[in-house]
Design an enzyme around this catalytic site. Sequence first.
Site, mmCIF file in Angstrom:
data_model
loop_
_atom_site.group_PDB
_atom_site.id
_atom_site.type_symbol
_atom_site.label_atom_id
_atom_site.label_comp_id
_atom_site.label_asym_id
_atom_site.label_seq_id
_atom_site.Cartn_x
_atom_site.Cartn_y
_atom_site.Cartn_z
ATOM 1 N N CYS A 135 0.820 -1.223 0.000
ATOM 2 C CA CYS A 135 0.000 0.000 0.000
ATOM 3 C C CYS A 135 0.853 1.273 0.000
ATOM 4 O O CYS A 135 0.555 2.235 -0.720
ATOM 5 C CB CYS A 135 -0.947 -0.008 1.191
ATOM 6 S SG CYS A 135 -0.180 -0.475 2.743
ATOM 7 N N HIS A 249 -2.990 6.389 4.743
ATOM 8 C CA HIS A 249 -1.562 6.600 5.007
ATOM 9 C C HIS A 249 -1.111 7.952 4.427
ATOM 10 O O HIS A 249 -1.622 8.402 3.404
ATOM 11 C CB HIS A 249 -0.721 5.527 4.302
ATOM 12 C CG HIS A 249 -0.848 4.145 4.863
ATOM 13 N ND1 HIS A 249 -1.491 3.854 6.034
ATOM 14 C CD2 HIS A 249 -0.377 2.957 4.389
ATOM 15 C CE1 HIS A 249 -1.417 2.538 6.260
ATOM 16 N NE2 HIS A 249 -0.759 1.982 5.274
#
Length: 340
Positions: A135, A249
């Site tokens: 990711c 994130h």
Amino acid sequence: MSQGVARPAPVVAIVGATGAVGVELLRCLEKRRFPLSQLRLFASARSAGRTLPFCGEALPVSELQEDSFTGVGIALFSAGAATSRRFAPLAVRAGATVIDNSSAFRMDPAVPLVVPEINADALREHRGIIANPNCCAIISITPLWPVQRANRIMRLMLATYQAASGAGAAAMEELREATRAYLDGRAYQQRVLPHPYAFNLFSHNTRIDPLTGYNEEETKVIQETRKIFGDPDIRVSATCVRVPVLRAHSVAITFECTRPITPGQVRELLQGAPGVRLVDDAERNHFPMPQDASGEDAILVGRIRQDVSDPQGRSIALFVAGDQLLKGAALNAVQIAEAL
Ligand SMILES: NC(=O)c1ccc[n+]([C@@H]2O[C@H](COP(=O)([O-])OP(=O)(O)OC[C@H]3O[C@@H](n4cnc5c(N)ncnc54)[C@H](OP(=O)(O)O)[C@@H]3O)[C@@H](O)[C@H]2O)c1
């Protein structure tokens, strides 16, 4: 003139449907109206008998078994590397194309590692399994691809601010519970992550390689960037940190190009680039934030500025935030399925 024969919509399976990524896979398939004839949901024995909503129906979740893939055309895996290693080859043998969110096959030279905005071409070489990248790698390098094409990046340095959602549904629950306990003045014993999470941050919860000093997450970002960019020489360094954010994130990025580059040029390259949205309002001090990125398909990019520590003018610093359950996992996987 011969008429093309339309291929029937495939049966799609989700392995790990009840997880943090799995539920987003369902949502992405529904939102993007992915053409499928049937959706089958699998998880562990713990979830057998549960249902999950899809297009107004309650679909049953079944326990994953060795014969679960009969008739499946596309299998989206997000149930951890061990499950992928065991079941993905069985799915391929049953005739399915596997798109795997785990790290099991990412660095296998025979398996394409794909971000569709960057290297959709690599899909042509697949032999049944396609890997979805880490990711942080997806969120960091998707916005850098237009720069890489215009002015090759020689060196890339990343510092991540990774949300609980990256460690799955149980870690998100741990952050909620730990925060409540902290505010109530109660002791809390963490079960999922190795350190107290509320009002704290810590180095990413993966094993450190004693030879390099880098943890597994950092090593994945370094190796996967090279593979996705098709550039084995790009120099990459990363520091990965878990922060008490529920979802999405963020990454502070500095990169050095082959030739001088200005923030204006980077903004121009990123304006309208696929999968990216500029959030770079210096006047209002409004830059990418995980709260703004949560639930968003696009990766937010801002704080684009010259890296003043490089006297040659070849380096840029910027900040990105992206929903790693979406573009960092489920959305990227569904985009791969669409590209197929
Ligand atoms: N979270 C992210 O941002 C992210 C991003 C990229 C890639 N990934 C990868 O995606 C995968 C899933 O991550 P996640 O965050 O969604 O984890 P999660 O929330 O913990 O979900 C795990 C899922 O896997 C299922 N599962 C576990 N063991 C199984 C088994 N033996 N057989 C069948 N199903 C099993 C679980 O089913 P039960 O509910 O029945 O336990 C659940 O559906 C991992 O490989 C992870 O590395 C995650």
